[in-house]
Write a protein that holds these residues in place. Sequence first.
Motif, PDB file in Angstrom:
ATOM      1  N   ARG A  42      13.579 -21.297  28.710  1.00  0.00           N
ATOM      2  CA  ARG A  42      12.769 -22.332  28.078  1.00  0.00           C
ATOM      3  C   ARG A  42      12.946 -22.357  26.570  1.00  0.00           C
ATOM      4  NH1 ARG A  42       8.736 -20.045  31.400  1.00  0.00           N
ATOM      5  NH2 ARG A  42       7.808 -19.124  29.554  1.00  0.00           N
ATOM      6  N   GLY A  43      13.138 -21.202  25.972  1.00  0.00           N
ATOM      7  CA  GLY A  43      13.207 -21.119  24.533  1.00  0.00           C
ATOM      8  C   GLY A  43      11.812 -20.993  23.932  1.00  0.00           C
ATOM      9  N   HIS A  44      11.751 -20.481  22.707  1.00  0.00           N
ATOM     10  CA  HIS A  44      10.487 -20.310  22.011  1.00  0.00           C
ATOM     11  C   HIS A  44      10.188 -21.534  21.154  1.00  0.00           C
ATOM     12  CE1 HIS A  44      10.169 -16.059  23.107  1.00  0.00           C
ATOM     13  NE2 HIS A  44      11.455 -15.959  22.847  1.00  0.00           N
ATOM     14  N   THR A  45       8.916 -21.882  21.063  1.00  0.00           N
ATOM     15  CA  THR A  45       8.481 -22.969  20.195  1.00  0.00           C
ATOM     16  C   THR A  45       7.622 -22.443  19.060  1.00  0.00           C
ATOM     17  OG1 THR A  45       6.571 -23.366  21.632  1.00  0.00           O
ATOM     18  CG2 THR A  45       8.566 -24.653  22.064  1.00  0.00           C
ATOM     19  N   ALA A  46       7.484 -21.147  18.961  1.00  0.00           N
ATOM     20  CA  ALA A  46       6.722 -20.477  17.915  1.00  0.00           C
ATOM     21  C   ALA A  46       7.276 -19.071  17.792  1.00  0.00           C
ATOM     22  CB  ALA A  46       5.231 -20.459  18.275  1.00  0.00           C
ATOM     23  N   PRO A  47       6.871 -18.311  16.776  1.00  0.00           N
ATOM     24  CA  PRO A  47       7.359 -16.930  16.688  1.00  0.00           C
ATOM     25  C   PRO A  47       7.105 -16.176  17.978  1.00  0.00           C
ATOM     26  CG  PRO A  47       6.183 -17.513  14.694  1.00  0.00           C
ATOM     27  CD  PRO A  47       5.970 -18.651  15.661  1.00  0.00           C
ATOM     28  N   VAL A  48       8.002 -15.273  18.333  1.00  0.00           N
ATOM     29  CA  VAL A  48       7.864 -14.511  19.560  1.00  0.00           C
ATOM     30  C   VAL A  48       6.554 -13.733  19.546  1.00  0.00           C
ATOM     31  CG1 VAL A  48      10.327 -14.303  19.933  1.00  0.00           C
ATOM     32  CG2 VAL A  48       9.153 -12.612  18.548  1.00  0.00           C
ATOM     33  N   ASP A 135      11.109 -15.722  12.632  1.00  0.00           N
ATOM     34  CA  ASP A 135       9.724 -16.070  12.339  1.00  0.00           C
ATOM     35  C   ASP A 135       9.549 -17.427  11.677  1.00  0.00           C
ATOM     36  OD1 ASP A 135      10.865 -15.499   9.921  1.00  0.00           O
ATOM     37  OD2 ASP A 135       9.424 -13.964   9.324  1.00  0.00           O
ATOM     38  N   ALA A 136      10.608 -18.247  11.644  1.00  0.00           N
ATOM     39  CA  ALA A 136      10.535 -19.565  11.012  1.00  0.00           C
ATOM     40  C   ALA A 136      10.911 -20.648  12.026  1.00  0.00           C
ATOM     41  CB  ALA A 136      11.473 -19.623   9.803  1.00  0.00           C
ATOM     42  N   PRO A 137      10.487 -21.887  11.810  1.00  0.00           N
ATOM     43  CA  PRO A 137      10.817 -22.944  12.781  1.00  0.00           C
ATOM     44  C   PRO A 137      12.310 -23.111  13.015  1.00  0.00           C
ATOM     45  CG  PRO A 137       9.121 -23.696  11.265  1.00  0.00           C
ATOM     46  CD  PRO A 137       9.591 -22.373  10.746  1.00  0.00           C
ATOM     47  N   TYR A 138      13.136 -22.796  12.032  1.00  0.00           N
ATOM     48  CA  TYR A 138      14.577 -22.981  12.207  1.00  0.00           C
ATOM     49  C   TYR A 138      15.248 -21.791  12.880  1.00  0.00           C
ATOM     50  CZ  TYR A 138      14.178 -20.559   7.701  1.00  0.00           C
ATOM     51  OH  TYR A 138      13.828 -19.692   6.694  1.00  0.00           O
ATOM     52  N   ASP A 139      14.525 -20.697  13.167  1.00  0.00           N
ATOM     53  CA  ASP A 139      15.144 -19.569  13.890  1.00  0.00           C
ATOM     54  C   ASP A 139      14.186 -18.926  14.887  1.00  0.00           C
ATOM     55  OD1 ASP A 139      13.436 -18.065  12.285  1.00  0.00           O
ATOM     56  OD2 ASP A 139      15.020 -17.289  10.983  1.00  0.00           O
ATOM     57  N   ILE A 157      24.134 -11.853  -0.191  1.00  0.00           N
ATOM     58  CA  ILE A 157      23.442 -12.951   0.495  1.00  0.00           C
ATOM     59  C   ILE A 157      23.885 -12.950   1.947  1.00  0.00           C
ATOM     60  CG2 ILE A 157      23.070 -15.438   0.587  1.00  0.00           C
ATOM     61  CD1 ILE A 157      23.681 -15.590  -2.371  1.00  0.00           C
ATOM     62  N   LEU A 158      22.944 -12.824   2.843  1.00  0.00           N
ATOM     63  CA  LEU A 158      23.232 -12.882   4.276  1.00  0.00           C
ATOM     64  C   LEU A 158      23.178 -14.336   4.728  1.00  0.00           C
ATOM     65  CD1 LEU A 158      20.994  -9.926   5.527  1.00  0.00           C
ATOM     66  CD2 LEU A 158      23.323  -9.844   4.611  1.00  0.00           C
ATOM     67  N   THR A 159      24.193 -14.770   5.438  1.00  0.00           N
ATOM     68  CA  THR A 159      24.205 -16.110   6.019  1.00  0.00           C
ATOM     69  C   THR A 159      24.272 -15.981   7.534  1.00  0.00           C
ATOM     70  OG1 THR A 159      26.612 -16.182   5.677  1.00  0.00           O
ATOM     71  CG2 THR A 159      25.227 -17.240   4.024  1.00  0.00           C
ATOM     72  N   TYR A 160      23.479 -16.766   8.228  1.00  0.00           N
ATOM     73  CA  TYR A 160      23.387 -16.635   9.687  1.00  0.00           C
ATOM     74  C   TYR A 160      23.014 -17.970  10.305  1.00  0.00           C
ATOM     75  CZ  TYR A 160      18.273 -16.792   9.253  1.00  0.00           C
ATOM     76  OH  TYR A 160      16.975 -17.190   8.993  1.00  0.00           O
ATOM     77  N   THR A 161      23.241 -18.066  11.597  1.00  0.00           N
ATOM     78  CA  THR A 161      22.832 -19.243  12.359  1.00  0.00           C
ATOM     79  C   THR A 161      21.451 -19.015  12.938  1.00  0.00           C
ATOM     80  OG1 THR A 161      25.098 -19.841  12.933  1.00  0.00           O
ATOM     81  CG2 THR A 161      23.356 -20.714  14.342  1.00  0.00           C
ATOM     82  N   GLY A 162      20.569 -19.962  12.717  1.00  0.00           N
ATOM     83  CA  GLY A 162      19.243 -19.905  13.307  1.00  0.00           C
ATOM     84  C   GLY A 162      19.171 -20.756  14.556  1.00  0.00           C
ATOM     85  N   GLY A 163      18.690 -20.161  15.652  1.00  0.00           N
ATOM     86  CA  GLY A 163      18.477 -20.912  16.879  1.00  0.00           C
ATOM     87  C   GLY A 163      17.114 -21.570  16.817  1.00  0.00           C
ATOM     88  N   SER A 164      17.087 -22.882  16.694  1.00  0.00           N
ATOM     89  CA  SER A 164      15.833 -23.615  16.541  1.00  0.00           C
ATOM     90  C   SER A 164      15.323 -24.058  17.914  1.00  0.00           C
ATOM     91  CB  SER A 164      16.045 -24.797  15.604  1.00  0.00           C
ATOM     92  OG  SER A 164      14.848 -25.499  15.380  1.00  0.00           O
TER      93      SER A 164
END
Length: 343
Positions: A42-48, A135-139, A157-164
């Motif tokens: 289902r995926g998360h719609t808020a922080p775990v 902990d953010a809407p974009y990840d 600087i860390l760069t990463y993909t956020g699963g929204s």
Amino acid sequence: MGPAAPSRVAAVRRAHLYFTLACAVLMAFSRLREPLLQSEQRGHTAPVDDLDTYRRAGCDNFTNDRWQPLRPAFHITVPWGWMNEAHGMFQLNGTTHIFVQYNPKGFTWDAPFWGHVASPDLAHLVWLPPAILPDAPYDYNGAWSGAATVTEEGVPILTYTGGSRYVPEQDTFYQTQSAALPQDMSDPLLKWWRKPDTNPFLVQAPPGATNYQFRDPTEGRGAVHKALTLPENPNPLPKSHYALAIGVQAYCLGGAGIYTAPTMEGPWTFVGSLYNQMNMGDVGESVCASSDANRSNWRPSADGASCDQFGADQRMWEVVDFVELEPGLHPRIFAPTALIVVT
């Protein structure tokens, strides 16, 4: 009964006890795994749930000396839970920093964060508080793969993909690129990291691509940057700029899009493709021009193309990279176990 009988009875009782314990462990694991699998689907719609579990992970500074003797002595292992690929490694002031995807709540992927390990010699490892949390809407659905770039000022600087958000129609997650920076550069271990307000710093996927297959940025001052700044280029990139590649699927082809920017904060501009399946000769012909491309059971892509985005024949290139082994020899890495070497 002979004198050996009591020992046989004791052995049977021990075997029964071990069997009972094994069944209890399996039942407990099944109960733990079921909700995790449901959350993955289902995926998360808020922080775990119970984000404090994530914040505490690694904070006890686990070291080789405190771990069990059966653990590898010189390899990164987690105290508990699930771990995936390492990424974002860099050296600063005599300390090597390594980050891993880690879920301390269970043995499946779910919504991973970046665990943080530091070492003075790659033999003695110290676990630190997590660098990036979902902990953010974009990840909300995880801090996925990425890289680290150390600027000219010495700031990593860390760069990463956020699963929204999870998108049922695509059976995957909306993907954008974000960053994290140290809270205190005077801390030699860089224990705490923060997400800038500019996150996500890159949202726009390349032409013909979608945000459902758009992930895993490389470092901004690596081989991609070096290749683009070569003076023999018709229009070389200024050396003060940054350049990174990101794995994509564009027009049904796996590839790596190139983005450049004057600073790591942006603005980032798509400037072309580092490599894609059309450059792969027989592989490109057999995979991209296959008659199977019109199979009716394939889900159409978001841009209307008829291709398999998510099944067994998925053509998305993940965890792409571009390095220079020696002057003029550049292998392109993707997927993440394939390698192409070009000169």
